[in-house]
Design a protein around this motif. Structure first.
Motif, PDB file in Angstrom:
ATOM      1  N   VAL B  35       0.870  -1.181   0.000  1.00 37.63           N
ATOM      2  CA  VAL B  35       0.000   0.000   0.000  1.00 37.63           C
ATOM      3  C   VAL B  35       0.907   1.231   0.000  1.00 37.63           C
ATOM      4  CG1 VAL B  35      -1.960   1.137   1.118  1.00 37.63           C
ATOM      5  CG2 VAL B  35      -1.639  -1.331   1.383  1.00 37.63           C
ATOM      6  N   GLU B  36       1.042   1.812  -1.179  1.00 37.05           N
ATOM      7  CA  GLU B  36       1.958   2.951  -1.368  1.00 37.05           C
ATOM      8  C   GLU B  36       1.603   4.121  -0.454  1.00 37.05           C
ATOM      9  OE1 GLU B  36       4.689   3.174  -3.156  1.00 37.05           O
ATOM     10  OE2 GLU B  36       4.533   1.195  -4.092  1.00 37.05           O
ATOM     11  N   SER B  37       0.295   4.417  -0.373  1.00 34.43           N
ATOM     12  CA  SER B  37      -0.146   5.592   0.386  1.00 34.43           C
ATOM     13  C   SER B  37       0.269   5.499   1.857  1.00 34.43           C
ATOM     14  CB  SER B  37      -1.672   5.739   0.294  1.00 34.43           C
ATOM     15  OG  SER B  37      -2.319   4.609   0.858  1.00 34.43           O
ATOM     16  N   GLU B  38       0.387   4.271   2.377  1.00 38.58           N
ATOM     17  CA  GLU B  38       0.708   4.066   3.791  1.00 38.58           C
ATOM     18  C   GLU B  38       2.162   3.629   3.999  1.00 38.58           C
ATOM     19  OE1 GLU B  38      -1.932   3.815   6.604  1.00 38.58           O
ATOM     20  OE2 GLU B  38      -2.655   5.277   5.153  1.00 38.58           O
ATOM     21  N   LYS B  41       3.725  -2.917   3.573  1.00 37.94           N
ATOM     22  CA  LYS B  41       3.441  -4.154   2.852  1.00 37.94           C
ATOM     23  C   LYS B  41       2.554  -4.981   3.790  1.00 37.94           C
ATOM     24  CE  LYS B  41       5.933  -7.728   0.272  1.00 37.94           C
ATOM     25  NZ  LYS B  41       7.297  -8.214  -0.043  1.00 37.94           N
ATOM     26  N   THR B  42       1.476  -5.547   3.247  1.00 33.02           N
ATOM     27  CA  THR B  42       0.507  -6.243   4.098  1.00 33.02           C
ATOM     28  C   THR B  42       0.289  -7.672   3.601  1.00 33.02           C
ATOM     29  OG1 THR B  42      -1.392  -5.627   2.737  1.00 33.02           O
ATOM     30  CG2 THR B  42      -0.738  -4.064   4.442  1.00 33.02           C
ATOM     31  N   SER B  43      -0.147  -8.529   4.512  1.00 32.51           N
ATOM     32  CA  SER B  43      -0.613  -9.862   4.106  1.00 32.51           C
ATOM     33  C   SER B  43      -1.923 -10.135   4.838  1.00 32.51           C
ATOM     34  CB  SER B  43       0.421 -10.931   4.419  1.00 32.51           C
ATOM     35  OG  SER B  43       0.592 -11.051   5.808  1.00 32.51           O
ATOM     36  N   PHE B  44      -2.735 -10.997   4.250  1.00 30.13           N
ATOM     37  CA  PHE B  44      -4.072 -11.263   4.813  1.00 30.13           C
ATOM     38  C   PHE B  44      -4.300 -12.757   5.027  1.00 30.13           C
ATOM     39  CE2 PHE B  44      -4.636  -7.065   3.038  1.00 30.13           C
ATOM     40  CZ  PHE B  44      -5.535  -6.458   3.896  1.00 30.13           C
ATOM     41  N   PHE B  45      -4.948 -13.044   6.163  1.00 24.54           N
ATOM     42  CA  PHE B  45      -5.355 -14.401   6.538  1.00 24.54           C
ATOM     43  C   PHE B  45      -6.858 -14.372   6.797  1.00 24.54           C
ATOM     44  CE2 PHE B  45      -1.185 -16.299   7.634  1.00 24.54           C
ATOM     45  CZ  PHE B  45      -0.401 -15.164   7.636  1.00 24.54           C
ATOM     46  N   ALA B 109      -5.634  -0.742   1.786  1.00 26.53           N
ATOM     47  CA  ALA B 109      -5.397  -2.095   1.270  1.00 26.53           C
ATOM     48  C   ALA B 109      -6.735  -2.763   0.964  1.00 26.53           C
ATOM     49  CB  ALA B 109      -4.635  -2.913   2.312  1.00 26.53           C
ATOM     50  N   ASP B 110      -6.685  -3.862   0.204  1.00 27.46           N
ATOM     51  CA  ASP B 110      -7.810  -4.784   0.063  1.00 27.46           C
ATOM     52  C   ASP B 110      -9.001  -4.152  -0.658  1.00 27.46           C
ATOM     53  OD1 ASP B 110      -8.657  -7.409   0.570  1.00 27.46           O
ATOM     54  OD2 ASP B 110      -9.762  -6.827   2.377  1.00 27.46           O
ATOM     55  N   ASN B 111      -8.693  -3.206  -1.586  1.00 28.10           N
ATOM     56  CA  ASN B 111      -9.748  -2.559  -2.381  1.00 28.10           C
ATOM     57  C   ASN B 111     -10.797  -1.862  -1.515  1.00 28.10           C
ATOM     58  OD1 ASN B 111     -10.875  -1.896  -4.947  1.00 28.10           O
ATOM     59  ND2 ASN B 111     -12.440  -3.477  -4.635  1.00 28.10           N
ATOM     60  N   LYS B 112     -10.318  -1.133  -0.536  1.00 28.09           N
ATOM     61  CA  LYS B 112     -11.223  -0.480   0.420  1.00 28.09           C
ATOM     62  C   LYS B 112     -10.963   1.027   0.501  1.00 28.09           C
ATOM     63  CE  LYS B 112     -13.054  -4.112   2.815  1.00 28.09           C
ATOM     64  NZ  LYS B 112     -12.436  -5.282   2.210  1.00 28.09           N
ATOM     65  N   LEU B 129     -12.358   2.542   9.772  1.00 29.88           N
ATOM     66  CA  LEU B 129     -13.596   2.204   9.070  1.00 29.88           C
ATOM     67  C   LEU B 129     -13.214   1.833   7.652  1.00 29.88           C
ATOM     68  CD1 LEU B 129     -15.983   5.168  10.010  1.00 29.88           C
ATOM     69  CD2 LEU B 129     -15.538   3.039  11.284  1.00 29.88           C
ATOM     70  N   CYS B 130     -13.845   0.840   7.078  1.00 31.03           N
ATOM     71  CA  CYS B 130     -13.547   0.516   5.674  1.00 31.03           C
ATOM     72  C   CYS B 130     -14.821   0.140   4.920  1.00 31.03           C
ATOM     73  CB  CYS B 130     -12.474  -0.554   5.566  1.00 31.03           C
ATOM     74  SG  CYS B 130     -12.837  -2.104   6.335  1.00 31.03           S
ATOM     75  N   GLN B 131     -14.847   0.617   3.696  1.00 31.60           N
ATOM     76  CA  GLN B 131     -15.987   0.356   2.807  1.00 31.60           C
ATOM     77  C   GLN B 131     -15.433  -0.190   1.500  1.00 31.60           C
ATOM     78  OE1 GLN B 131     -18.394   3.865   1.857  1.00 31.60           O
ATOM     79  NE2 GLN B 131     -19.060   2.898  -0.037  1.00 31.60           N
ATOM     80  N   GLU B 132     -15.979  -1.290   1.050  1.00 34.17           N
ATOM     81  CA  GLU B 132     -15.486  -1.892  -0.184  1.00 34.17           C
ATOM     82  C   GLU B 132     -15.729  -0.955  -1.368  1.00 34.17           C
ATOM     83  OE1 GLU B 132     -16.718  -5.926  -0.688  1.00 34.17           O
ATOM     84  OE2 GLU B 132     -15.150  -6.274  -2.178  1.00 34.17           O
ATOM     85  N   ILE B 133     -14.717  -0.854  -2.248  1.00 35.42           N
ATOM     86  CA  ILE B 133     -14.876  -0.048  -3.474  1.00 35.42           C
ATOM     87  C   ILE B 133     -15.479  -0.948  -4.542  1.00 35.42           C
ATOM     88  CG2 ILE B 133     -13.670   1.264  -5.271  1.00 35.42           C
ATOM     89  CD1 ILE B 133     -11.455   1.798  -3.093  1.00 35.42           C
ATOM     90  N   LYS B 134     -16.657  -0.564  -5.056  1.00 36.09           N
ATOM     91  CA  LYS B 134     -17.353  -1.454  -6.010  1.00 36.09           C
ATOM     92  C   LYS B 134     -17.079  -1.046  -7.442  1.00 36.09           C
ATOM     93  CE  LYS B 134     -20.684  -3.003  -2.705  1.00 36.09           C
ATOM     94  NZ  LYS B 134     -21.954  -2.728  -2.016  1.00 36.09           N
TER      95      LYS B 134
END
Lengths: 134, 134
Positions: B35-38, B41-45, B109-112, B129-134
């Motif tokens: 995530v460039e803006s932040e 580097k992230t990983s998800f489980f 991250a995660d398209n949010k 808070l996160c909202q999915e980008i559709k």
């Protein structure tokens, strides 16, 4: 590990924090419970299939009081729901994770059999396993 | 707030922590994202309907690097999924909670679309808070 059962948050004043988290989450706590074994008073908020647990120390010797003294209020542990806590404890110990205390599950809040794993073996995160008592 | 979307955990070495959390959760990470803006580097489980997000700083000036320097590795934030992030920001601001930065949601991250609320207004817990980008 089925899901995140709850996130435990250490707070100084449960009453004030109940008001704060009701505003934050948009819903009030649905129960309060004293846990003698841990010397704490807890409250629970529903959020989807998981919960937020606020934890206030009832005794200066409780782990929560010591946590707040060292680090301030904030996130204290992540609890994962498991179906078979004994089996999961054995699996984690075999992977090198270290349970706290006697290494045996005990009765925690919310009608659960619980155990904690030491944050030194889990990147600084205190992990709880919990299994519902049926 | 629909549910806990994820718990963010600050780690020093994403590769090592990916191995550790795969053992802990009994399942490997399913994606890695920069995530460039932040500057992270992230990983998800996956865990039930929620996720664990490991976050490694890619730059000593990132908030994660500063967090680890001050407090060590560990739980960094709780993210809640919302349907309408603008509406929820207004609701929380009206309740006295203070967003970080410009106070405007941005691409995380995660398209949010995401925003953070300052831990000083939330008992030491950094709230996303996160909202999915559709």
């Amino acid at each position: 590990m089925n899901k995140i059962d709850h996130i435990g948050i250490a707070v100084k004043d449960l009453e004030k924090s109940n008001e704060l988290f009701a505003k934050l989450l948009g819903t009030p706590h649905y129960k309060i419970e004293e846990v003698e074994s841990e010397k704490v008073k807890t409250s629970f908020f529903k959020t989807g299939a998981s919960k937020i647990e606020l934890v206030e120390a009832r005794n200066p010797e409780s782990a929560i009081a010591m946590f707040i003294e060292k680090r301030g209020e904030g996130m204290h542990h992540i609890a994962f729901e498991v179906d078979d806590i004994e089996k999961e404890i054995e699996r984690l110990k075999a992977e090198g994770f270290v349970p706290t205390g006697s290494g045996k599950p005990f009765c925690g809040a919310d009608n659960k059999l619980v155990i904690f794993f030491h944050p030194k073996t889990t990147n600084g995160v205190l992990i709880e396993l919990c299994q519902e008592i049926k």
